[in-house]
Design an enzyme around this catalytic site. Structure first.
Site, PDB file in Angstrom:
ATOM      1  N   LYS A 134      32.957  69.745 122.536  1.00  0.00           N
ATOM      2  CA  LYS A 134      31.679  69.049 122.462  1.00  0.00           C
ATOM      3  C   LYS A 134      31.733  67.615 122.966  1.00  0.00           C
ATOM      4  O   LYS A 134      30.720  67.039 123.283  1.00  0.00           O
ATOM      5  CB  LYS A 134      31.074  69.107 121.057  1.00  0.00           C
ATOM      6  CG  LYS A 134      31.980  68.704 119.907  1.00  0.00           C
ATOM      7  CD  LYS A 134      31.211  68.797 118.605  1.00  0.00           C
ATOM      8  CE  LYS A 134      32.007  69.261 117.414  1.00  0.00           C
ATOM      9  NZ  LYS A 134      33.382  68.794 117.256  1.00  0.00           N
TER      10      LYS A 134
ATOM     11  N   LYS B 250      44.705  60.715 122.780  1.00  0.00           N
ATOM     12  CA  LYS B 250      43.455  59.946 122.671  1.00  0.00           C
ATOM     13  C   LYS B 250      43.695  58.446 122.748  1.00  0.00           C
ATOM     14  O   LYS B 250      42.909  57.720 123.351  1.00  0.00           O
ATOM     15  CB  LYS B 250      42.736  60.276 121.356  1.00  0.00           C
ATOM     16  CG  LYS B 250      42.056  61.619 121.377  1.00  0.00           C
ATOM     17  CD  LYS B 250      41.132  61.736 120.172  1.00  0.00           C
ATOM     18  CE  LYS B 250      40.408  63.079 120.177  1.00  0.00           C
ATOM     19  NZ  LYS B 250      39.526  63.239 119.024  1.00  0.00           N
TER      20      LYS B 250
ATOM     21  N   LYS C 289      39.252  73.567 127.370  1.00  0.00           N
ATOM     22  CA  LYS C 289      38.409  74.138 126.342  1.00  0.00           C
ATOM     23  C   LYS C 289      36.974  73.621 126.436  1.00  0.00           C
ATOM     24  O   LYS C 289      36.766  72.472 126.803  1.00  0.00           O
ATOM     25  CB  LYS C 289      39.007  73.745 124.979  1.00  0.00           C
ATOM     26  CG  LYS C 289      38.860  74.770 123.903  1.00  0.00           C
ATOM     27  CD  LYS C 289      39.688  74.407 122.684  1.00  0.00           C
ATOM     28  CE  LYS C 289      38.898  73.597 121.679  1.00  0.00           C
ATOM     29  NZ  LYS C 289      39.501  73.568 120.334  1.00  0.00           N
TER      30      LYS C 289
END
Ligand code: TRP
Length: 332
Positions: A200, A112, A197
């Protein structure tokens, strides 16, 4: 009794992947077999660029959806992390036990922060310390088991290391937790990119089914799912990731197993239509319950208030004990 803790981060709308991969098992299995806490971990949503109003809305929505998914406030504790001060209190103590090298080795942080720097942005310090807060979430409650997907197992390992280290240095204070990958959960992949995956926070919503998507939106997304070359419906994650993902979703919604179902459908089109209907059917009662709960905000607020109260009662003795053990002078 076994104690379980898990959390959802309000950084986006909850997806079919969250439900089939985690929340359904919490509702159907975990809350009945253990003393379970499920938290909307809103402090964790502040580690990246965020909009205050959006975090607030998503937190309320996530809590409402957890209840709509069948978490029963009589059977488990549902609460919002920031309503219980013990998380932040304990997190600081654990920062005094963890090392910066340990933090910088976390895979999620490396990925990230690299992505953020590539975009020319800055990285919040809390993104680095995030796993320590997560350890505090878990250790404050003496959780034995932490049901999480494999992207979180490294963080649970860190929680174990910190618990053991603290206990060795300052005396036995924490239960050493372990990650428990959900037994019956499906691994739901993005419909447009079946190698990753269904998360969200993914960039585009086209490959993601959200729990609150209208039936026609669900149908459209599933009918447009990418499939693989060839025409035969086969369950083979390597060779046919798109088709296998649909089979997995169908099996999770309608029962049966993906291999068995692969013989039933003549074409990709037929498989998509069946999967779309199965998802629509699965989501219907959940959406109905969500609507009822939204119409009764006082009920949801009361559940969260009582949940936070119960959580606080559970966490405070352990966190107070940690304060004493590490050498802080008790207030008089
Ligand atoms: N880090 C988890 C995620 O991104 C969310 C989380 C925060 C969590 N604290 C937790 C999960 C404690 C389990 C236990 O999904």
């Amino acid at each position: 009794m076994t104690r379980i803790f898990s959390g959802v981060k309000p950084t986006g709308h909850l997806t079919l992947g969250n439900y089939l991969g985690a929340v359904r098992q919490w509702a159907e299995v975990d809350q009945h077999r253990a003393d379970a806490l499920f938290s909307v971990v809103d402090l964790h949503a502040l580690t990246v660029d965020h909009d205050p109003g959006r975090v607030r809305r998503l937190s309320k929505q996530a809590a409402t959806l957890l209840l709509a998914s069948g978490l029963d406030p009589e059977a488990c504790t549902v609460f919002v992390q920031s309503h219980v001060d013990e998380h932040a209190r304990l997190s600081y103590l654990l920062e005094c036990v963890a090392t910066d090298g340990e933090m910088r080795r976390m895979i999620q942080y490396k990925e990230k922060s690299a992505r953020e720097r590539e975009r020319g942005g800055s990285v919040r310090l809390s993104l680095l310390t995030y796993p320590v807060l997560m350890a505090a979430d878990i250790l404050a409650y003496g959780a034995d088991e932490v049901p999480v997907g494999d992207d979180q197992t490294q963080h649970v390992e860190l929680s174990r290391d910190l618990a053991v280290r603290f206990n060795q240095r300052y005396g036995r204070t924490f239960v050493v937790p372990r990650a428990t990958p959900p037994a019956v959960a499906a691994r739901v992949m993005d419909l447009q990119d079946p190698a990753s995956k269904m998360g969200k926070s993914h960039d585009s919503g086209a490959g993601i089914v959200y729990l609150l998507d209208e039936p026609d939106v669900v149908r459209k997304k599933i009918l447009r799912a990418v499939t693989d070359s060839g025409t035969e419906v086969e369950y083979d994650r390597e060779a046919k990731p798109g088709v296998s993902n649909l089979l997995e979703i169908l099996a999770a919604c309608a029962g049966g197993n993906p291999e068995g179902l692969s013989g039933v459908y003549e074409s990709y089109g037929a498989l998509k239509r069946a999967t779309a209907e199965a998802v629509v059917e699965l989501l219907a009662p959940l959406q109905k319950r969500h609507k009822e709960l939204v119409a009764d905000p006082a009920y949801v607020e009361e559940v969260l208030r009582r949940g936070a109260e119960r959580a606080r009662e559970m966490a405070k003795p352990t966190v107070d004990a940690a304060y004493r053990a590490i050498g802080l002078l008790p207030p008089t």
